[in-house]
Scaffold this motif. Sequence first.
Motif, PDB file in Angstrom:
ATOM      1  N   LEU A  25     -15.513 -44.699  89.704  1.00 45.30           N
ATOM      2  CA  LEU A  25     -16.571 -44.376  88.931  1.00 45.30           C
ATOM      3  C   LEU A  25     -16.368 -44.898  87.480  1.00 45.30           C
ATOM      4  N   HIS A  26     -15.267 -45.218  87.361  1.00 46.27           N
ATOM      5  CA  HIS A  26     -14.748 -45.619  85.805  1.00 46.27           C
ATOM      6  C   HIS A  26     -14.940 -44.978  84.722  1.00 46.27           C
ATOM      7  N   VAL A  27     -14.737 -42.924  85.228  1.00 47.46           N
ATOM      8  CA  VAL A  27     -14.360 -42.371  84.026  1.00 47.46           C
ATOM      9  C   VAL A  27     -13.115 -41.488  84.331  1.00 47.46           C
ATOM     10  N   ALA A  28     -13.132 -40.655  83.685  1.00 45.57           N
ATOM     11  CA  ALA A  28     -11.700 -40.159  83.480  1.00 45.57           C
ATOM     12  C   ALA A  28     -11.366 -38.790  84.577  1.00 45.57           C
ATOM     13  N   GLN A  29     -10.315 -38.781  84.391  1.00 46.26           N
ATOM     14  CA  GLN A  29     -10.602 -37.839  86.177  1.00 46.26           C
ATOM     15  C   GLN A  29     -10.531 -36.450  86.088  1.00 46.26           C
ATOM     16  N   SER A  30      -9.818 -35.992  85.433  1.00 49.50           N
ATOM     17  CA  SER A  30     -10.266 -35.089  83.863  1.00 49.50           C
ATOM     18  C   SER A  30     -11.982 -34.792  84.524  1.00 49.50           C
ATOM     19  N   ALA A  31     -12.860 -35.282  84.051  1.00 44.99           N
ATOM     20  CA  ALA A  31     -14.146 -34.907  84.107  1.00 44.99           C
ATOM     21  C   ALA A  31     -14.891 -34.817  85.808  1.00 44.99           C
ATOM     22  N   VAL A  32     -14.296 -35.642  86.612  1.00 41.87           N
ATOM     23  CA  VAL A  32     -14.693 -35.734  87.441  1.00 41.87           C
ATOM     24  C   VAL A  32     -14.080 -34.261  87.965  1.00 41.87           C
ATOM     25  N   SER A  33     -12.784 -33.994  88.160  1.00 40.01           N
ATOM     26  CA  SER A  33     -12.261 -32.539  87.981  1.00 40.01           C
ATOM     27  C   SER A  33     -13.289 -31.454  87.224  1.00 40.01           C
ATOM     28  N   ARG A  34     -14.276 -31.558  86.967  1.00 42.99           N
ATOM     29  CA  ARG A  34     -15.251 -30.428  85.648  1.00 42.99           C
ATOM     30  C   ARG A  34     -16.053 -30.450  86.346  1.00 42.99           C
ATOM     31  N   GLN A  35     -16.716 -31.440  87.240  1.00 42.33           N
ATOM     32  CA  GLN A  35     -17.954 -31.683  87.424  1.00 42.33           C
ATOM     33  C   GLN A  35     -18.071 -31.357  88.605  1.00 42.33           C
ATOM     34  N   ILE A  36     -16.960 -31.396  89.744  1.00 48.03           N
ATOM     35  CA  ILE A  36     -17.404 -30.910  91.143  1.00 48.03           C
ATOM     36  C   ILE A  36     -16.708 -29.052  90.802  1.00 48.03           C
ATOM     37  N   HIS A  37     -15.715 -29.049  89.763  1.00 45.04           N
ATOM     38  CA  HIS A  37     -16.572 -27.274  89.795  1.00 45.04           C
ATOM     39  C   HIS A  37     -16.764 -26.620  89.127  1.00 45.04           C
ATOM     40  N   GLN A  38     -17.232 -27.156  88.613  1.00 42.80           N
ATOM     41  CA  GLN A  38     -19.139 -26.493  87.956  1.00 42.80           C
ATOM     42  C   GLN A  38     -19.706 -26.287  89.260  1.00 42.80           C
ATOM     43  N   LEU A  39     -19.419 -28.187  90.095  1.00 43.03           N
ATOM     44  CA  LEU A  39     -20.950 -27.688  91.203  1.00 43.03           C
ATOM     45  C   LEU A  39     -20.033 -25.959  92.169  1.00 43.03           C
ATOM     46  N   GLU A  40     -18.959 -26.490  92.679  1.00 48.84           N
ATOM     47  CA  GLU A  40     -18.227 -25.044  93.392  1.00 48.84           C
ATOM     48  C   GLU A  40     -18.319 -23.510  93.039  1.00 48.84           C
ATOM     49  N   GLU A  41     -18.983 -23.668  91.571  1.00 49.68           N
ATOM     50  CA  GLU A  41     -19.235 -22.711  90.929  1.00 49.68           C
ATOM     51  C   GLU A  41     -20.835 -21.887  91.142  1.00 49.68           C
ATOM     52  N   GLU A  42     -21.702 -23.487  91.180  1.00 42.82           N
ATOM     53  CA  GLU A  42     -22.854 -22.613  90.670  1.00 42.82           C
ATOM     54  C   GLU A  42     -23.364 -22.277  92.736  1.00 42.82           C
ATOM     55  N   LEU A  43     -22.692 -23.452  93.336  1.00 46.19           N
ATOM     56  CA  LEU A  43     -22.655 -23.167  94.342  1.00 46.19           C
ATOM     57  C   LEU A  43     -21.932 -21.789  95.396  1.00 46.19           C
ATOM     58  N   GLY A  44     -21.577 -21.336  94.608  1.00 44.81           N
ATOM     59  CA  GLY A  44     -20.761 -20.200  95.473  1.00 44.81           C
ATOM     60  C   GLY A  44     -19.379 -20.721  96.642  1.00 44.81           C
ATOM     61  N   ALA A  45     -19.156 -21.565  96.718  1.00 42.38           N
ATOM     62  CA  ALA A  45     -18.409 -21.849  97.391  1.00 42.38           C
ATOM     63  C   ALA A  45     -17.149 -23.411  96.948  1.00 42.38           C
ATOM     64  N   LYS A  46     -16.118 -22.951  97.998  1.00 51.81           N
ATOM     65  CA  LYS A  46     -15.312 -24.404  98.019  1.00 51.81           C
ATOM     66  C   LYS A  46     -15.925 -24.833  98.788  1.00 51.81           C
ATOM     67  N   LEU A  47     -15.947 -26.588  98.375  1.00 50.97           N
ATOM     68  CA  LEU A  47     -16.238 -27.843  98.775  1.00 50.97           C
ATOM     69  C   LEU A  47     -14.511 -28.231  99.239  1.00 50.97           C
ATOM     70  N   PHE A  48     -14.223 -28.284  98.861  1.00 52.66           N
ATOM     71  CA  PHE A  48     -12.575 -28.915  98.877  1.00 52.66           C
ATOM     72  C   PHE A  48     -11.920 -28.122  98.804  1.00 52.66           C
ATOM     73  N   LEU A  49     -10.762 -28.609 100.103  1.00 54.26           N
ATOM     74  CA  LEU A  49      -9.497 -28.166 100.274  1.00 54.26           C
ATOM     75  C   LEU A  49      -7.865 -28.512 100.001  1.00 54.26           C
ATOM     76  N   GLN A  50      -7.450 -28.417  99.352  1.00 48.59           N
ATOM     77  CA  GLN A  50      -6.070 -29.354  98.760  1.00 48.59           C
ATOM     78  C   GLN A  50      -5.181 -29.816 100.369  1.00 48.59           C
ATOM     79  N   LYS A  51      -4.913 -31.046 100.961  1.00 49.06           N
ATOM     80  CA  LYS A  51      -4.062 -31.367 102.141  1.00 49.06           C
ATOM     81  C   LYS A  51      -2.932 -32.480 101.372  1.00 49.06           C
ATOM     82  N   GLY A  52      -1.991 -31.712 101.044  1.00 51.65           N
ATOM     83  CA  GLY A  52      -1.090 -32.716 100.633  1.00 51.65           C
ATOM     84  C   GLY A  52      -1.446 -33.396  99.563  1.00 51.65           C
ATOM     85  N   ARG A  53      -1.134 -34.986  98.970  1.00 51.65           N
ATOM     86  CA  ARG A  53      -2.153 -34.761  98.022  1.00 51.65           C
ATOM     87  C   ARG A  53      -3.148 -36.148  98.031  1.00 51.65           C
TER      88      ARG A  53
END
Length: 302
Positions: A25-53
């Motif tokens: 996407l040519h953006v910072a990793q922190s920007a992507v993480s922040r948008q995913i976190h905000q989306l999960e908060e708005e939906l009230g559900a986890k969208l991803f689980l950590q699986k190794g790396r």
Amino acid sequence: MELRQLYYFVKVAKREHVTKAAEELHVAQSAVSRQIHQLEEELGAKLFLQKGRNLQLTPVGTLFLKRAEVILADLERAVVEIQEFLDPEKGEVRLGFPHSLGISLIPEVVSAFRKQNPNVNFRFKQGMYPSLIQDVMKGDVDLAFVSPCPETHAHVTGQTVLTEELFAILPTNHPLSQEDSIDLIQLKDEPFVLFSEGYSLRPIVSDACKEAGFEPIIGFEGQETDTIRGLVAAGMGVSLLPEMALQGSGKLQPAKVRVKSPRVTRTIGLIYRSNEKLPLVAKAFQRYLLDFFACVEAKNRL
């Protein structure tokens, strides 16, 4: 919820990794993480689980991915459609016409137009007069050929582009088949092969017979010019057809004779929706058609 959040979510879901998605996407990793976190908060559900790396979609994330992909695909199509709408050299022209025009006229004008505009595509819809009017009103087609052109209509407008002569067609062994021209009254005792009710050519033929002083004897009815032409050629009766509907192929063909009295014609109109701008590509085709038929009419007057 923002479209950017959906776009970032789909990228992460496909790459299964925030860093890889951020690089794509040519953006910072922190920007992507922040948008995913905000989306999960708005939906009230986890969208991803950590699986190794890597990251793995949760069941909710898998369900949401299907919907997000549909939304983004629809948006992409809408952008393309708008670009095509605004570009007279691209896009798609949706054209309606009766069957009788599809034998030679439509292939001729579309082929000639596409030689000048090779990136333009066409979607065709055939129908009877009432259905073609409805197709234009509903927006199923941009332009439609109809016969005759409606003089007044609340939702469609247009102009007559062509006046076409109708000829008598007879079995080749008919006593009048070798004549240069005939009066229509000479066919008063013959069975007529007519179009079914609802087709615009039927009242034209019926009205011409009445003007000549007789009611036509209806022997057979059909729904396509090929059927009418074939039945007449097979000796099942006589009929009247416009010249462009007489360009059939095959061994079984009727004789064509000009009708001198009364002269029988049909008008063909090109219609579109009132008070609504055509896509530029359809507007370009409309201008081409008007120039084309102006040339045809000028030649016919010579």
